[in-house]
Design a protein around this motif. Structure first.
Motif, PDB file in Angstrom:
ATOM      1  N   ASP A 197      33.198 -26.399  30.380  1.00  0.00           N
ATOM      2  CA  ASP A 197      33.647 -27.427  29.439  1.00  0.00           C
ATOM      3  C   ASP A 197      35.174 -27.530  29.433  1.00  0.00           C
ATOM      4  OD1 ASP A 197      34.882 -25.736  27.400  1.00  0.00           O
ATOM      5  OD2 ASP A 197      32.844 -25.051  26.958  1.00  0.00           O
ATOM      6  N   ARG A 224      27.475 -31.369  31.684  1.00  0.00           N
ATOM      7  CA  ARG A 224      26.971 -31.004  30.355  1.00  0.00           C
ATOM      8  C   ARG A 224      27.934 -31.462  29.254  1.00  0.00           C
ATOM      9  NH1 ARG A 224      22.899 -27.616  32.020  1.00  0.00           N
ATOM     10  NH2 ARG A 224      23.418 -26.434  33.890  1.00  0.00           N
ATOM     11  N   HIS A 225      27.475 -31.229  28.002  1.00  0.00           N
ATOM     12  CA  HIS A 225      28.240 -31.584  26.810  1.00  0.00           C
ATOM     13  C   HIS A 225      29.708 -31.130  26.930  1.00  0.00           C
ATOM     14  CE1 HIS A 225      28.733 -31.207  22.198  1.00  0.00           C
ATOM     15  NE2 HIS A 225      28.751 -32.495  22.533  1.00  0.00           N
ATOM     16  N   ARG A 226      30.612 -32.103  26.849  1.00  0.00           N
ATOM     17  CA  ARG A 226      32.060 -31.825  26.858  1.00  0.00           C
ATOM     18  C   ARG A 226      32.553 -31.150  28.138  1.00  0.00           C
ATOM     19  NH1 ARG A 226      32.147 -30.238  20.509  1.00  0.00           N
ATOM     20  NH2 ARG A 226      32.069 -32.373  19.748  1.00  0.00           N
ATOM     21  N   ASP A 231      25.081 -34.846  28.135  1.00  0.00           N
ATOM     22  CA  ASP A 231      24.011 -33.950  27.676  1.00  0.00           C
ATOM     23  C   ASP A 231      23.325 -33.187  28.808  1.00  0.00           C
ATOM     24  OD1 ASP A 231      22.692 -35.961  28.941  1.00  0.00           O
ATOM     25  OD2 ASP A 231      21.600 -36.690  27.194  1.00  0.00           O
ATOM     26  N   ASN A 268      31.526 -36.315  24.379  1.00  0.00           N
ATOM     27  CA  ASN A 268      30.608 -35.878  23.318  1.00  0.00           C
ATOM     28  C   ASN A 268      29.172 -36.322  23.555  1.00  0.00           C
ATOM     29  OD1 ASN A 268      33.023 -35.015  21.981  1.00  0.00           O
ATOM     30  ND2 ASN A 268      33.324 -37.138  21.356  1.00  0.00           N
TER      31      ASN A 268
END
Ligand code: BGC
Length: 384
Positions: A221, A338-340, A326, A323
């Motif tokens: 991330d 993936r997220h962030r 997912d 944001n």
């Protein structure tokens, strides 16, 4: 050494020097190459251009959506990594994605309820984001096949992309002729020059939607990236991410990046705007005069040392911290987004400007010329 031999050596050295000197002056090792990237379902050929400077800094850009497919930048030790999201082939892009690397138009960001009035005429656009219009609609500039040609730039290989957006396309008035030029300079910059003219009054707001991760795309991330944003104010939003019209000081809020701060430090702060954006998904009102190229933001990834600066002539910039990612999309090299895992810095006018008389105008009229520049500059640095 006998005199003849000496003359020969001097002549050879002179010859070699004269052969090498122009290469150094003109950076002849920088170049642009082209390869096929696939065909659209309508049968249009799509190409991929790769622009490289003499230091190995390289950008690959496709004529489909004018998308930046890859961007290879060196770390502290000189090791290059691809720092943007993308897919290996056209099929990846055709399956659908949240605007990875694309040119966004006619209107980057949201227009409330897909409606606006210009010179007393009401226009209705696609509502492709709940009740709102986002990033140009259902088939925006990110899905167009752009015409490409090599441009003559002084400072590096340059790709000129052009597209004629027809009157009524996605509900917008006027035939809009758009040119977006990507130039890769010897200073490890990717410069984007946007130009447009129209034959009827219209609105527009062009940007690029690259998702960056300076540790390398797909490598975790972006919460540890340290960001500085040259903005004293931002535009707070409602639940649909439409600006309320207020220009709110960042002072004392999690939106204050005037001093370097890690993205993750305050991303879950108990703040109404952070809650509405599910993190950062907000438009910053940049300091300094719009129309002049000035620093908008600086981002350092501490472990690799990669440093990106964003310079722009635009009045504002959207910080979006991935944001809505997912993990359902897999990109280049099998990397899962993936997220962030990525952040965007979309230089722009404020969202929903056509409905906000207090915001800087986004109207272009016949005879007028829309012209903006944004530069993403790469180097390395130490943690501040
Ligand atoms: C917007 C986000 C949106 C993303 C992908 C960003 O520019 O601000 O709200 O989810 O684009 O569409």
């Amino acid at each position: 050494m006998p005199q003849k031999a000496l003359i020969f050596v001097v002549a050879l050295a002179t010859l070699l020097l004269s052969a090498c000197a122009p290469a150094q002056r003109t950076g002849a090792t920088s170049k642009m190459t082209q390869q096929p990237f696939g065909k659209t379902p309508a049968g249009e050929d799509v190409a991929l251009y790769t622009l490289t400077n003499s230091k190995g800094f390289a950008a690959a850009i496709t004529t489909f959506g004018g998308i930046v497919v890859s961007l290879k930048a060196p770390d502290r030790a000189g090791r290059a990594a691809d720092v943007v999201f993308g897919f290996e082939n056209l099929e990846g892009y055709l399956k659908g994605h949240p605007y990875f690397g694309a040119i966004i138009g006619r209107y980057g960001n949201r227009i409330a309820k897909g409606r606006f009035t210009l010179d007393g005429v009401a226009y209705k656009l696609a509502q492709n984001n709940g009740e709102n219009h986002l990033h140009g609609g259902i088939s925006g500039f990110d899905k167009a096949v752009w015409k490409a040609r090599e441009a003559a730039a002084q400072d590096g290989p340059s790709l000129e992309l052009s597209y004629l957006s027809q009157d009524g396309e996605e509900g917008y008035p006027g035939n809009l002729a758009v040119t977006v030029t990507y130039t890769l300079t010897e200073a490890n910059e990717l410069r984007i020059d946007y130009l447009a003219t129209t034959d009827q009054p219209t609105v527009l707001n062009l940007t690029n939607h690259s998702y960056f991760n300076l540790a390398g795309q797909g490598e975790g991330d972006i919460l540890g990236h340290v960001v500085t944003i040259n903005a004293d104010r931002f535009t707070p939003v409602d639940a649909g991410l439409i600006p309320t019209g207020e220009l709110r000081p960042v002072e004392g809020t999690p939106f204050d990046f005037r001093q370097p701060r890690a993205i993750g430090e305050r991303i879950s702060a108990p703040d109404e705007q952070i809650r509405l954006g599910l993190g950062y998904d907000h438009n910053y009102v940049l300091n300094g005069a719009a129309g002049t190229l000035r620093l908008a933001a600086r981002v350092l990834e501490p472990s690799s040392g990669r440093l990106m600066e964003v310079h722009t002539t635009e009045p504002a910039m959207q910080l979006y911290t991935g944001n809505f990612l997912d993990g359902t999309l897999t990109g280049k090299g099998g990397k899962v987004y993936r997220h962030r895992y990525g952040f965007c810095m979309e230089t722009q006018h404020y969202p929903d400007s056509p409905n906000q008389p207090g915001f800087p105008s986004v109207v272009l009229r016949p005879g007028g010329r829309y012209q903006t520049t944004t530069v993403y500059k790469f180097s390395t640095g130490e943690r501040p």
